[in-house]
Design a protein around this motif. Structure first.
Motif, mmCIF file in Angstrom:
data_model
loop_
_atom_site.group_PDB
_atom_site.id
_atom_site.type_symbol
_atom_site.label_atom_id
_atom_site.label_comp_id
_atom_site.label_asym_id
_atom_site.label_seq_id
_atom_site.Cartn_x
_atom_site.Cartn_y
_atom_site.Cartn_z
ATOM 1 N N TYR A 68 0.855 -1.197 0.000
ATOM 2 C CA TYR A 68 0.000 0.000 0.000
ATOM 3 C C TYR A 68 0.882 1.235 0.000
ATOM 4 C CZ TYR A 68 -3.217 3.622 1.646
ATOM 5 O OH TYR A 68 -3.935 4.779 1.777
ATOM 6 N N ASN A 69 0.648 2.109 -0.968
ATOM 7 C CA ASN A 69 1.371 3.374 -1.047
ATOM 8 C C ASN A 69 0.450 4.481 -0.543
ATOM 9 O OD1 ASN A 69 2.468 5.871 -1.914
ATOM 10 N ND2 ASN A 69 3.638 4.825 -3.496
ATOM 11 N N PRO A 70 0.714 5.034 0.651
ATOM 12 C CA PRO A 70 -0.187 6.055 1.212
ATOM 13 C C PRO A 70 -0.294 7.310 0.346
ATOM 14 C CG PRO A 70 1.410 5.293 2.853
ATOM 15 C CD PRO A 70 1.832 4.733 1.534
ATOM 16 N N GLY A 71 0.760 7.627 -0.400
ATOM 17 C CA GLY A 71 0.749 8.827 -1.237
ATOM 18 C C GLY A 71 -0.161 8.695 -2.443
ATOM 19 N N THR A 72 -0.068 7.565 -3.149
ATOM 20 C CA THR A 72 -0.842 7.374 -4.379
ATOM 21 C C THR A 72 -2.080 6.510 -4.180
ATOM 22 O OG1 THR A 72 0.404 5.398 -4.984
ATOM 23 C CG2 THR A 72 1.279 7.515 -5.756
ATOM 24 N N GLN A 73 -2.181 5.877 -3.023
ATOM 25 C CA GLN A 73 -3.250 4.930 -2.701
ATOM 26 C C GLN A 73 -3.202 3.678 -3.571
ATOM 27 O OE1 GLN A 73 -6.912 7.195 -2.869
ATOM 28 N NE2 GLN A 73 -6.577 8.038 -0.840
ATOM 29 N N ALA A 74 -2.066 3.472 -4.254
ATOM 30 C CA ALA A 74 -1.886 2.249 -5.042
ATOM 31 C C ALA A 74 -1.720 1.081 -4.084
ATOM 32 C CB ALA A 74 -0.660 2.379 -5.942
ATOM 33 N N THR A 75 -2.372 -0.023 -4.402
ATOM 34 C CA THR A 75 -2.323 -1.190 -3.525
ATOM 35 C C THR A 75 -2.348 -2.469 -4.347
ATOM 36 O OG1 THR A 75 -3.356 -2.215 -1.598
ATOM 37 C CG2 THR A 75 -4.832 -1.219 -3.191
ATOM 38 N N GLN A 76 -1.742 -3.515 -3.808
ATOM 39 C CA GLN A 76 -1.753 -4.810 -4.478
ATOM 40 C C GLN A 76 -1.612 -5.906 -3.441
ATOM 41 O OE1 GLN A 76 1.371 -5.582 -7.340
ATOM 42 N NE2 GLN A 76 0.081 -7.025 -8.421
ATOM 43 N N CYS A 77 -2.335 -6.998 -3.669
ATOM 44 C CA CYS A 77 -2.284 -8.142 -2.757
ATOM 45 C C CYS A 77 -1.740 -9.351 -3.500
ATOM 46 C CB CYS A 77 -3.675 -8.447 -2.213
ATOM 47 S SG CYS A 77 -3.688 -9.858 -1.069
ATOM 48 N N SER A 78 -0.980 -10.169 -2.803
ATOM 49 C CA SER A 78 -0.408 -11.361 -3.435
ATOM 50 C C SER A 78 -1.465 -12.405 -3.790
ATOM 51 C CB SER A 78 0.678 -11.971 -2.538
ATOM 52 O OG SER A 78 0.146 -12.332 -1.281
ATOM 53 N N CYS A 79 -2.695 -12.268 -3.285
ATOM 54 C CA CYS A 79 -3.759 -13.204 -3.675
ATOM 55 C C CYS A 79 -4.255 -12.909 -5.093
ATOM 56 C CB CYS A 79 -4.920 -13.178 -2.681
ATOM 57 S SG CYS A 79 -6.083 -11.812 -2.887
ATOM 58 N N MET A 80 -3.956 -11.701 -5.607
ATOM 59 C CA MET A 80 -4.272 -11.292 -6.982
ATOM 60 C C MET A 80 -5.777 -11.319 -7.309
ATOM 61 S SD MET A 80 -1.245 -10.592 -8.129
ATOM 62 C CE MET A 80 -1.199 -10.594 -9.901
ATOM 63 N N MET A 81 -6.626 -11.138 -6.314
ATOM 64 C CA MET A 81 -8.068 -11.196 -6.570
ATOM 65 C C MET A 81 -8.539 -10.040 -7.449
ATOM 66 S SD MET A 81 -11.160 -11.552 -3.880
ATOM 67 C CE MET A 81 -12.838 -11.486 -4.402
ATOM 68 N N PHE A 82 -8.013 -8.845 -7.220
ATOM 69 C CA PHE A 82 -8.442 -7.709 -8.040
ATOM 70 C C PHE A 82 -8.123 -7.962 -9.505
ATOM 71 C CE2 PHE A 82 -7.644 -3.658 -10.196
ATOM 72 C CZ PHE A 82 -8.909 -3.100 -10.088
ATOM 73 N N GLU A 83 -6.939 -8.496 -9.770
ATOM 74 C CA GLU A 83 -6.533 -8.766 -11.142
ATOM 75 C C GLU A 83 -7.409 -9.840 -11.789
ATOM 76 O OE1 GLU A 83 -3.209 -6.799 -9.094
ATOM 77 O OE2 GLU A 83 -4.566 -8.411 -8.536
ATOM 78 N N ARG A 84 -7.888 -10.798 -10.992
ATOM 79 C CA ARG A 84 -8.721 -11.877 -11.518
ATOM 80 C C ARG A 84 -10.198 -11.516 -11.594
ATOM 81 N NH1 ARG A 84 -9.088 -15.588 -7.994
ATOM 82 N NH2 ARG A 84 -7.779 -14.720 -6.392
#
Length: 198
Positions: A63-79
């Protein structure tokens, strides 16, 4: 609402009913089954290890507090196109009340069909009055491309190759406008959302 989290209420305003039900389950599980078991900060990006008691597994959430970019290793958003319980847990822990706009896939929004059905095979249909002219033009262009490619089903291989060449030529004419974009920025433009780096 199944929880007290404002992000759940925000989702009910944004998502279609079916997608909201699936996302709501993730929100509920974020409060019931997730907890932090590790934390590190790398180049301004917070990396939290979130333990999921249902899946009996831990996941790394960036999680990047400045840009609000986030990613999880479960990759659910990508799927699936909506945020997982692990990211919801992190966003809630950081005081986020709404889903960041980059993580609301247009295809799951209540007004997605309203935009997409502005024109179909040359027949003008109802459009969202809040859509700007460029968005409406882009929707019409997608409709034209889709219907043109559909016409190729009964076409010869030569006709398919000719259309492909024509599209490539047009794309090359557009390249001067994109020369300042990096490869990643080009992909982001195509996808309509930022690429997450691990």
């Amino acid at each position: 609402m199944g929880t007290h989290l404002p992000i759940e209420e925000n989702a009910s305003d944004v998502y279609t009913r079916e997608v909201f039900k699936e996302f709501q389950l993730e929100v509920i599980c974020s409060t019931d089954t997730c907890k932090s078991v590790g934390y590190a900060e790398v180049d301004g990006v917070e990396v939290t290890v979130v333990k999921d008691s249902i899946r009996k597994k831990s996941f790394n959430v960036e999680y990047n507090p400045g840009t609000q970019a986030t990613q999880c290793s479960c990759m659910m958003f990508e799927r699936m196109g909506f945020l997982c319980r692990h990211i919801v847990w992190i966003l809630s822990a950081n005081g986020m009340k709404t889903i960041p706009v980059d993580y609301v896939s247009t295809r799951w929004k209540k007004d997605a069909l309203h935009f997409r059905l502005s024109e179909c095979d040359g027949v003008q249909m109802e459009t969202n009055s809040s859509a700007d002219a460029k968005e409406v033009a882009m929707v019409k262009l997608w409709s034209e491309v889709h219907s043109t490619i559909g016409l190729l089903r009964g076409a010869s291989e030569t006709e398919v190759v000719n259309l492909s060449s024509l599209i490539r030529e047009f794309k090359e004419k557009l390249l001067p406008y994109k020369k300042d974009l990096t490869k990643q920025q080009e992909f982001e433009q195509i996808l309509g959302c930022p690429l997450m780096t691990r």
